[in-house]
Write a protein that holds these residues in place. Structure first.
Motif, PDB file in Angstrom:
ATOM      1  N   ARG A   1       5.675   2.632  -2.640  1.00 29.86           N
ATOM      2  CA  ARG A   1       4.794   3.605  -3.317  1.00 29.86           C
ATOM      3  C   ARG A   1       3.979   3.318  -4.538  1.00 29.86           C
ATOM      4  NH1 ARG A   1       7.697   9.065  -2.504  1.00 29.86           N
ATOM      5  NH2 ARG A   1       8.377   8.986  -0.122  1.00 29.86           N
ATOM      6  N   CYS A   2       2.997   3.976  -4.950  1.00 33.94           N
ATOM      7  CA  CYS A   2       2.220   3.833  -6.412  1.00 33.94           C
ATOM      8  C   CYS A   2       3.273   4.355  -7.526  1.00 33.94           C
ATOM      9  CB  CYS A   2       1.100   4.129  -6.212  1.00 33.94           C
ATOM     10  SG  CYS A   2       0.988   6.026  -6.348  1.00 33.94           S
ATOM     11  N   ARG A   3       2.916   4.214  -8.511  1.00 35.63           N
ATOM     12  CA  ARG A   3       3.353   4.932  -9.609  1.00 35.63           C
ATOM     13  C   ARG A   3       3.483   6.403  -9.650  1.00 35.63           C
ATOM     14  NH1 ARG A   3       3.599   3.317 -15.118  1.00 35.63           N
ATOM     15  NH2 ARG A   3       2.817   1.369 -14.749  1.00 35.63           N
ATOM     16  N   ASN A   4       2.484   6.919  -9.159  1.00 38.86           N
ATOM     17  CA  ASN A   4       2.347   8.555  -9.122  1.00 38.86           C
ATOM     18  C   ASN A   4       3.433   9.023  -8.034  1.00 38.86           C
ATOM     19  OD1 ASN A   4       0.527   8.601 -11.130  1.00 38.86           O
ATOM     20  ND2 ASN A   4      -1.279   8.587  -9.936  1.00 38.86           N
ATOM     21  N   CYS A   5       3.498   8.266  -7.035  1.00 42.37           N
ATOM     22  CA  CYS A   5       4.101   8.841  -5.569  1.00 42.37           C
ATOM     23  C   CYS A   5       5.590   8.655  -5.701  1.00 42.37           C
ATOM     24  CB  CYS A   5       3.554   8.588  -4.393  1.00 42.37           C
ATOM     25  SG  CYS A   5       1.803   9.102  -4.226  1.00 42.37           S
ATOM     26  N   HIS A   6       5.977   7.614  -6.682  1.00 44.61           N
ATOM     27  CA  HIS A   6       7.459   7.149  -6.699  1.00 44.61           C
ATOM     28  C   HIS A   6       8.212   8.319  -7.477  1.00 44.61           C
ATOM     29  CE1 HIS A   6      10.621   5.116  -8.819  1.00 44.61           C
ATOM     30  NE2 HIS A   6      10.964   4.554  -7.549  1.00 44.61           N
TER      31      HIS A   6
ATOM     32  N   ILE B   1       0.892  -1.160  -0.055  1.00 39.70           N
ATOM     33  CA  ILE B   1       0.155  -0.220  -0.196  1.00 39.70           C
ATOM     34  C   ILE B   1       0.859   1.068   0.041  1.00 39.70           C
ATOM     35  CG2 ILE B   1      -1.706   1.406   1.500  1.00 39.70           C
ATOM     36  CD1 ILE B   1      -2.865  -1.525   2.392  1.00 39.70           C
ATOM     37  N   CYS B   2       0.690   2.015  -0.833  1.00 35.99           N
ATOM     38  CA  CYS B   2       1.412   3.399  -1.062  1.00 35.99           C
ATOM     39  C   CYS B   2       1.608   4.170   0.558  1.00 35.99           C
ATOM     40  CB  CYS B   2       1.063   4.146  -2.058  1.00 35.99           C
ATOM     41  SG  CYS B   2       2.064   5.940  -2.193  1.00 35.99           S
ATOM     42  N   THR B   3       2.726   4.325   0.799  1.00 37.11           N
ATOM     43  CA  THR B   3       2.741   5.120   2.102  1.00 37.11           C
ATOM     44  C   THR B   3       2.531   6.605   2.050  1.00 37.11           C
ATOM     45  OG1 THR B   3       4.947   5.784   1.673  1.00 37.11           O
ATOM     46  CG2 THR B   3       4.638   3.715   3.144  1.00 37.11           C
ATOM     47  N   VAL B   4       2.145   6.981   0.637  1.00 42.03           N
ATOM     48  CA  VAL B   4       1.591   8.491   0.582  1.00 42.03           C
ATOM     49  C   VAL B   4       0.257   8.661   0.470  1.00 42.03           C
ATOM     50  CG1 VAL B   4       2.190  10.533  -0.916  1.00 42.03           C
ATOM     51  CG2 VAL B   4       4.296   9.070  -0.438  1.00 42.03           C
ATOM     52  N   CYS B   5      -0.041   7.867  -0.504  1.00 45.93           N
ATOM     53  CA  CYS B   5      -1.596   8.171  -0.993  1.00 45.93           C
ATOM     54  C   CYS B   5      -2.723   6.986  -0.774  1.00 45.93           C
ATOM     55  CB  CYS B   5      -1.755   8.469  -2.289  1.00 45.93           C
ATOM     56  SG  CYS B   5      -1.435   6.893  -3.411  1.00 45.93           S
ATOM     57  N   GLY B   6      -2.045   5.754  -0.203  1.00 40.19           N
ATOM     58  CA  GLY B   6      -2.732   4.781   0.061  1.00 40.19           C
ATOM     59  C   GLY B   6      -3.473   3.865  -0.954  1.00 40.19           C
TER      60      GLY B   6
HETATM   61 ZN    ZN Z   1       0.589   6.716  -3.935  1.00 40.83          ZN
END
Ligand code: ZN
Length: 195
Positions: free
Chosen positions: A185-190, A147-152
């Protein structure tokens, strides 16, 4: 799981860090143990996070493992450590060189069940050899997400942080013993530092 033939096969458990790969590997080993199957587990010499002879998940579960060379012809030492086990587990496979692909092919060809765990993506977001090659030649591939630590959102990337800042794109892929941390992280938050 593999009902039709008596041949060996390769299973890959992959995904980003913190996606539960090692936990899943240990779960499968435990199932084999309950069925009375002999298991041999291996981990690369490069990884000493949980001591030299255990595979450990972030949840604290452990399994005795033999440490073998992680590169070149030394990867074949794995075969020399076998003693008739039907099930062979290899953790942190991303720390092995591509020789691991041939080793797994040989073990499966000899009738063994081979379970390989490791991340398939570098901190830069690129394919992490030898996982892509293993995923292509395996019978079974399970790609887990954290799970992305930034956006979930579901996370597929390994965010490397150095002193709390994104790592530089030109940093080495494998760094041992450095003062670094990782987040899923997800693609957007990496992100990567390029300047
Ligand atoms: Zn994210």
């Amino acid at each position: 799981m593999h009902k039709i033939t008596r041949s060996g096969w390769v299973e890959v458990v992959t995904g980003s860090m913190f996606s539960g790969k090692t936990e899943e590997l240990l779960r499968r080993l435990r199932r084999a143990e309950i069925a009375g199957q002999d298991v041999a587990a291996f981990t690369p010499a490069i990884d000493d996070r949980f001591g030299e002879t255990t595979i450990g998940s972030h949840e604290g579960r452990q399994w005795d493992a033999q440490v073998i060379e992680n590169e070149g012809a030394g990867v074949w030492d794995l075969e020399d450590h076998l003693n008739g086990e039907q099930v062979v587990a290899i953790d942190e496979a991303n720390f092995f060189t591509e020789e691991l692909v041939d080793v797994c092919e040989k073990l499966a060809g000899d009738g063994r069940r081979v379970i390989v765990s490791g991340t398939d993506i570098t901190f830069r977001g690129e394919p992490f050899t030898p996982l892509p090659e293993l995923m292509a030649t395996a019978e079974y591939v399970d790609k887990l997400r954290a799970i992305c630590t930034v956006c979930g959102e579901p996370a597929t990337r390994n965010q490397r942080l150095v002193d709390g800042r994104p790592a530089h794109v030109d940093d080495p892929t494998i760094v041992v013993g450095a003062e670094e941390s990782y987040e899923a992280r997800c693609r957007n938050c990496h992100t990567l530092r390029t300047g």
